[in-house]
Design an enzyme around this catalytic site. Structure first.
Site, PDB file in Angstrom:
ATOM      1  N   HIS A 184      21.147  14.881  62.299  1.00 55.30           N
ATOM      2  CA  HIS A 184      20.016  15.048  63.223  1.00 55.30           C
ATOM      3  C   HIS A 184      18.787  15.505  62.449  1.00 55.30           C
ATOM      4  O   HIS A 184      18.866  16.352  61.557  1.00 55.30           O
ATOM      5  CB  HIS A 184      20.364  15.992  64.381  1.00 55.30           C
ATOM      6  CG  HIS A 184      20.578  17.431  64.026  1.00 55.30           C
ATOM      7  ND1 HIS A 184      19.538  18.319  63.844  1.00 55.30           N
ATOM      8  CD2 HIS A 184      21.717  18.150  63.865  1.00 55.30           C
ATOM      9  CE1 HIS A 184      20.020  19.520  63.586  1.00 55.30           C
ATOM     10  NE2 HIS A 184      21.342  19.449  63.576  1.00 55.30           N
ATOM     11  N   ASP A 199      15.869  16.825  63.706  1.00 56.75           N
ATOM     12  CA  ASP A 199      15.037  17.914  64.223  1.00 56.75           C
ATOM     13  C   ASP A 199      15.561  19.274  63.780  1.00 56.75           C
ATOM     14  O   ASP A 199      16.744  19.442  63.447  1.00 56.75           O
ATOM     15  CB  ASP A 199      14.937  17.848  65.748  1.00 56.75           C
ATOM     16  CG  ASP A 199      16.290  18.006  66.435  1.00 56.75           C
ATOM     17  OD1 ASP A 199      17.272  17.383  65.977  1.00 56.75           O
ATOM     18  OD2 ASP A 199      16.369  18.745  67.437  1.00 56.75           O
ATOM     19  N   GLU A 227      18.493  16.876  68.662  1.00 63.82           N
ATOM     20  CA  GLU A 227      19.833  17.455  68.787  1.00 63.82           C
ATOM     21  C   GLU A 227      19.741  18.910  69.218  1.00 63.82           C
ATOM     22  O   GLU A 227      20.544  19.380  70.036  1.00 63.82           O
ATOM     23  CB  GLU A 227      20.576  17.353  67.443  1.00 63.82           C
ATOM     24  CG  GLU A 227      22.025  17.816  67.479  1.00 63.82           C
ATOM     25  CD  GLU A 227      22.229  19.287  67.160  1.00 63.82           C
ATOM     26  OE1 GLU A 227      23.360  19.787  67.310  1.00 63.82           O
ATOM     27  OE2 GLU A 227      21.242  19.974  66.776  1.00 63.82           O
ATOM     28  N   GLU A 282      26.760  18.723  59.926  1.00 62.51           N
ATOM     29  CA  GLU A 282      26.440  20.072  60.376  1.00 62.51           C
ATOM     30  C   GLU A 282      26.886  21.021  59.270  1.00 62.51           C
ATOM     31  O   GLU A 282      27.775  20.686  58.475  1.00 62.51           O
ATOM     32  CB  GLU A 282      27.170  20.428  61.678  1.00 62.51           C
ATOM     33  CG  GLU A 282      26.647  19.769  62.936  1.00 62.51           C
ATOM     34  CD  GLU A 282      25.314  20.302  63.397  1.00 62.51           C
ATOM     35  OE1 GLU A 282      24.863  21.352  62.866  1.00 62.51           O
ATOM     36  OE2 GLU A 282      24.692  19.673  64.272  1.00 62.51           O
TER      37      GLU A 282
END
Length: 378
Positions: free
Chosen positions: A77, A79, A139, A164
């Protein structure tokens, strides 16, 4: 480490320099990544949308090595959460004691840098199955971009590695994330004469007392020992109501957050909220409350025996784990993938001033992603 680190650090520095706070557009980062991927032979497709504030957002889906369902998708992601203005070097990658600091360095631009390097180094002639790189928007504010991919059926893959900060431990399962707002109505009046009104705050208190009881009993009847805590958790993190200290409050609102274990229907808490409302109306016919469901995101539970989970466990030397926070793995699962969450950095240093990613984890992550491409696409 010295062979690949300078290039990874340079790429990460460029990614960090792009302010992709969720309130801002992520187009500059997508343009940067797309140029790199297309130069390496990828075919890229953008999914554009405008957020609630009118800001343009973009999901990027890039494929190399054929058409159809990809064998492997690397997902990150774009953002980031906002940063404190006092952190003057938030958008400038800095190095200290083997760590690289900057907003997004850990969550998840470090992973994106690794994915871009691993993917662009692949010789297309060696690919026997398509490789996909997916970059999503928003996200951090509700998995918005990933949900739009699901709605459009974009990003289908057999296996997915979702970036992540997991300290390079494969995470095969995560809880869901749900929100509801409960609006309790009373009747205003002078506080010296309680019988002339009805306190919405007292009514909300009775509602919350029952919710706490059910959270400690009913929601703990179903458990999954793979998680800690092993049951669905409930939190009321926001509450507001009343106008003044000497006015009987006519309204009270509170936000209920719950994180359901994957095996439980996330709507169960919604049903409990409605049951509480009905019981309180039965006890007090004038009782009035409304439940507004804001978000229902399911969790995911990829088997420990799944090929991509076993592969990352072997390569990292770390046993698969679970987490209580939400990820984009459920959306990739909805698109047909066996999804696992994995990446450099520690989630405990994300979302804070001084966010960092260890340089050695950055290098190891890129090497493992390169091996994953060889395993699933060659």
């Amino acid at each position: 480490m010295t062979d690949t680190l300078p290039a990874l650090r340079a790429t990460l520095a460029e990614l960090v320099a792009l302010d992709t706070t969720s309130a801002r557009t992520n187009v500059p980062l997508v343009e940067y990544a797309q140029a790199k991927l297309e130069a390496a032979g990828f075919t890229a497709e953008r999914q554009r949308y405008t957020d609630g504030a009118g800001v343009e957002k973009v999901n990027l889906v890039a494929v190399k090595g054929g058409t159809g369902r990809a064998a492997l998708a690397l997902v990150g992601h774009t953002d980031c959460v906002p940063y404190d203005a006092a952190w003057t070097e938030a958008l400038k990658l800095t190095e200290k004691d083997g760590r690289l600091y900057g907003r997004g360095a850990c969550d998840t631009k470090g992973f994106i840098a690794c994915a871009l390097h691993a993917a662009t180094r692949v010789d297309a002639s060696r690919l026997k199955a398509p490789l996909m790189v997916i970059l999503t928007a928003d996200e951090e504010i509700g998995l918005v971009g990933a949900k739009k991919l699901v709605d459009a059926g974009l990003g289908r893959a057999r296996h997915a590695i979702v970036g992540e900060p997991t300290s390079l431990r494969p995470v095969r399962a995560n809880k869901g994330y749900c929100l509801a707002e409960v609006e309790v109505v009373g009747k205003e009046g002078h506080s010296a004469y309680p019988e002339t009104g009805a306190s919405a705050i007292f009514r909300a208190g009775r509602f919350l007392h029952r919710l706490e009881q059910l959270a400690r009993t009913v929601l703990r009847e179903e458990q999954d020992d793979a998680f800690q805590p092993p049951y669905t958790t409930v939190n009321v993190g926001l509450i507001q109501g009343g106008k003044a200290k000497n006015v009987i409050p006519g309204e009270c609102r509170f936000t209920v957050e719950w994180r359901p274990i994957p095996g439980q229907r996330p709507e169960k808490v919604t049903e409990l909220l409605e049951t509480i409302r009905q019981e309180l109306v039965k006890d007090e016919p004038a009782f009035e409350a409304r439940v507004h469901v804001l978000r229902i995101d399911r969790g995911v539970n990829t088997p420990a025996e799944a090929e991509v989970v076993r592969f990352l466990a072997e390569q990292s030397g770390k046993a698969p784990d679970t987490v209580a926070f939400g990820t984009e793995a459920p959306q990739l699962t909805a698109l047909g993938a066996e999804a696992v969450v994995f990446g450099p950095g520690d989630i405990r240093v994300a979302h804070q001033t001084g966010e960092f990613v260890p340089m050695d984890e950055l290098v190891r992550c890129e090497a493992i992603l390169s091996k994953a491409i060889e395993r699933f696409c060659m």
